[in-house]
Write an enzyme that holds these catalytic residues in place. Structure first.
Site, PDB file in Angstrom:
ATOM      1  N   ARG A   1       3.657   4.670  -1.092  1.00  6.90           N
ATOM      2  CA  ARG A   1       3.293   3.647  -0.119  1.00  6.90           C
ATOM      3  C   ARG A   1       2.254   2.672  -0.645  1.00  6.90           C
ATOM      4  NH1 ARG A   1       5.477   7.768   2.247  1.00  6.90           N
ATOM      5  NH2 ARG A   1       4.253   8.911   0.732  1.00  6.90           N
ATOM      6  N   THR A   2       1.184   3.197  -1.259  1.00  7.22           N
ATOM      7  CA  THR A   2       0.105   2.293  -1.667  1.00  7.22           C
ATOM      8  C   THR A   2       0.605   1.330  -2.734  1.00  7.22           C
ATOM      9  OG1 THR A   2      -1.482   4.010  -1.131  1.00  7.22           O
ATOM     10  CG2 THR A   2      -2.292   2.200  -2.467  1.00  7.22           C
TER      11      THR A   2
ATOM     12  N   LYS B   1      -2.498   7.602 -25.213  1.00  5.92           N
ATOM     13  CA  LYS B   1      -3.013   7.727 -26.585  1.00  5.92           C
ATOM     14  C   LYS B   1      -4.503   8.012 -26.579  1.00  5.92           C
ATOM     15  CE  LYS B   1       0.241   4.175 -28.212  1.00  5.92           C
ATOM     16  NZ  LYS B   1       0.292   2.776 -28.657  1.00  5.92           N
TER      17      LYS B   1
ATOM     18  N   ARG C   1      -5.641   3.486  -8.957  1.00  6.32           N
ATOM     19  CA  ARG C   1      -5.657   4.846  -8.403  1.00  6.32           C
ATOM     20  C   ARG C   1      -5.889   5.814  -9.562  1.00  6.32           C
ATOM     21  NH1 ARG C   1      -1.539   7.511  -4.225  1.00  6.32           N
ATOM     22  NH2 ARG C   1      -2.833   6.186  -2.902  1.00  6.32           N
TER      23      ARG C   1
ATOM     24  N   HIS D   1     -10.472   6.151  -0.085  1.00  5.49           N
ATOM     25  CA  HIS D   1      -9.232   5.357  -0.110  1.00  5.49           C
ATOM     26  C   HIS D   1      -9.452   4.228   0.895  1.00  5.49           C
ATOM     27  CE1 HIS D   1      -5.185   4.195  -0.588  1.00  5.49           C
ATOM     28  NE2 HIS D   1      -4.559   5.340  -0.393  1.00  5.49           N
TER      29      HIS D   1
HETATM   30  N1  ASP Z   1      -1.193   8.863   0.538  1.00  7.33           N
HETATM   31  C1  ASP Z   1      -2.510   9.340   0.900  1.00  7.33           C
HETATM   32  C2  ASP Z   1      -3.430   9.355  -0.322  1.00  7.33           C
HETATM   33  O1  ASP Z   1      -3.070   8.861  -1.360  1.00  7.33           O
HETATM   34  C3  ASP Z   1      -2.476  10.640   1.610  1.00  7.33           C
HETATM   35  C4  ASP Z   1      -1.966  11.811   0.827  1.00  7.33           C
HETATM   36  O2  ASP Z   1      -1.600  11.698  -0.338  1.00  7.33           O
HETATM   37  O3  ASP Z   1      -1.942  12.896   1.432  1.00  7.33           O
HETATM   38  O4  ASP Z   1      -4.535   9.852  -0.205  1.00  7.33           O
END
Ligand code: ASP
Length: 321
Positions: free
Chosen positions: A69-70, A99, A120, A148
Site C-alpha cells: 500500500r505505501t 553490495k 522504508r 510511520h
Molecule cells: N502496513 C503497515 C506498516 O507498514 C502495517 C503493517 O505492516 O502491519 O506498518
C-alpha cells in the site's frame, strides 16, 4: 534536511522543502492545512484523474522492507500529479545496497536523480540518518518499529472524514501495540485532540511505557484491557492491527500472540451503529472477511485516502501547494 524539519512553520502546512520524519513535527493548524489540501487532491482525482502540478519532478521510493500500500500509493500519488518515480523496492537486493553500500551513500546517490526520497527501512531512526545525509526532502515510510507518520496522517484524516470530528471520540487500538509503528504514530498525533483512548492487547504486546506515559501526561482518559468485547459497545473507532511477526526475535512468542483477536460480524452486532473499523493492512486474520460488507468497515476507504494524503504531502514538500 533534518535541521529544519522539527520547527516547521505554524502557518499553513509548513512543509515546503521539509522532511517528514515523525508525527511530532505536526500541530493541529498544520494538520488542518494538510487535510484541506488532501480534500482538494480528492476532488482533482474525482474530477479529472489528476493534474500536472509535479510535472518534471522525480521521486525515489527506496524500500528496504516489503510494502504494498505505501509504495503503491506513493507511486500513484506522484503519477496523478504528473511526476514520475524511481522505484527501488523489492529489487533492493539487486541494487548496490546488496553490495554493502551505506544508507547515507545510497541516499546521496539517489538524490542526484530525484527531488524527494521516500524511505522504508527496518531500523528505528533510519529516516533521520537518511535526512541528515540528504539535501532533498526525505519522507519516512516506516522505520522499523519506530514511526510511520504518513500512515498516521491518513488514519487521522480517515477518522475525521468518516465521523466528521476528532474531539470527543473514543478510540480503541487493538493488537500489536508494542511493535506496531502505525499505532505509535497515530497515538502521538491523537494526543493533540480531546479523545478517550483504550489499548487492547495481550500482555506481551502492550503499548511501550514511554508512549503510555506520554498519553497520561497529555491528561487523556486512558485504559488498557485484553478484551475487545469489553470496549466494542462504546467505541467510535476500532483500530485493529496485525501482530508484527518480523519484529519478534523469539518466534515461539509470536505463535503465542498471533490469532488473539478476530473481529467478526457477531462481535460487530454489539458495536454502535455509527462507528468505524480501521486497519492499516495487511490483515492476517484479525478481521473476518465477512465484516467487509459492513458499512462501518472503513479499511479500504482508508487505503484510498492514503493516496490523497500522499498527493498532498508530495505537493507540499516539493513547494508546489
Ligand atoms: N502496513 C503497515 C506498516 O507498514 C502495517 C503493517 O505492516 O502491519 O506498518
Amino acid at each position: 534536511m533534518t535541521h529544519s524539519a522539527d520547527r516547521a512553520s505554524a502557518a499553513g502546512h509548513g512543509l515546503a522543502h521539509q522532511d517528514i520524519l515523525s508525527v511530532n513535527q505536526f500541530n493541529t493548524d498544520m494538520l488542518g492545512a494538510i487535510f484541506a489540501l488532501t480534500d482538494e487532491m480528492r476532488s482533482t482525482v474525482r474530477a479529472s484523474g489528476g493534474c500536472d502540478l509535479l510535472r518534471h519532478h522525480v521521486l525515489t521510493c527506496l524500500f528496504y522492507e516489503p510494502s504494498t500500500r505505501t509504495s503503491a500509493s506513493f507511486i500513484a500519488a506522484m503519477e496523478r500529479l504528473g511526476g514520475s518515480v524511481i522505484p527501488i523496492t523489492q529489487g533492493v537486493q539487486y541494487s548496490s545496497v546488496a553490495k554493502g553500500e551505506s544508507l547515507p551513500d545510497t541516499i546521496r546517490t539517489v538524490e542526484q536523480y530525484s527531488d524527494a526520497i521516500v524511505l522504508r527501512h527496518p531500523e528505528v531512526g533510519s529516516a533521520r540518518v537518511a535526512a541528515e545525509a540528504a539535501s532533498k526532502p526525505v519522507i519516512n515510510a516506516g522505520d522499523g518499529a519506530g514511526e510511520h507518520p504518513t500512515q498516521a496522517l491518513l488514519d487521522l484524516y480517515t477518522i475525521h472524514n468518516e465521523l466528521g470530528t476528532l474531539d470527543g471520540l473514543h478510540i480503541a487500538m487493538v493488537g500489536d501495540l508494542r511493535f506496531g509503528r502505525t499505532v505509535h504514530s497515530l497515538t502521538r498525533l491523537l494526543l493533540q485532540y480531546d479523545v478517550k483512548l483504550t489499548f487492547v492487547s495481550p500482555e506481551i504486546l502492550r503499548l511501550p511505557l514511554d508512549l503510555m506515559n506520554a498519553v497520561r501526561d497529555a491528561g487523556l482518559p486512558v485504559r488498557e484491557t485484553y478484551s475487545v468485547a469489553d470496549v466494542i459497545g462504546d467505541v467510535d473507532v476500532l483500530y485493529v492491527t496485525r501482530v508484527q511477526k518480523e519484529r519478534f526475535t523469539d518466534l515461539a512468542q509470536y505463535d503465542e500472540a498471533k490469532g488473539f483477536y478476530n473481529i467478526t460480524p457477531d462481535l460487530m452486532r454489539d458495536a454502535k451503529s455509527r462507528m468505524v473499523v480501521m486497519h492499516p493492512l495487511p490483515r492476517v486474520g484479525e478481521i473476518s472477511d465477512a465484516v467487509d460488507t459492513d458499512p462501518r468497515a472503513a479499511y479500504f476507504r482508508q487505503m484510498e485516502n492514503g493516496m490523497f494524503i500522499r498527493m498532498a504531502l508530495l505537493a507540499a514538500v516539493l513547494g508546489k501547494a
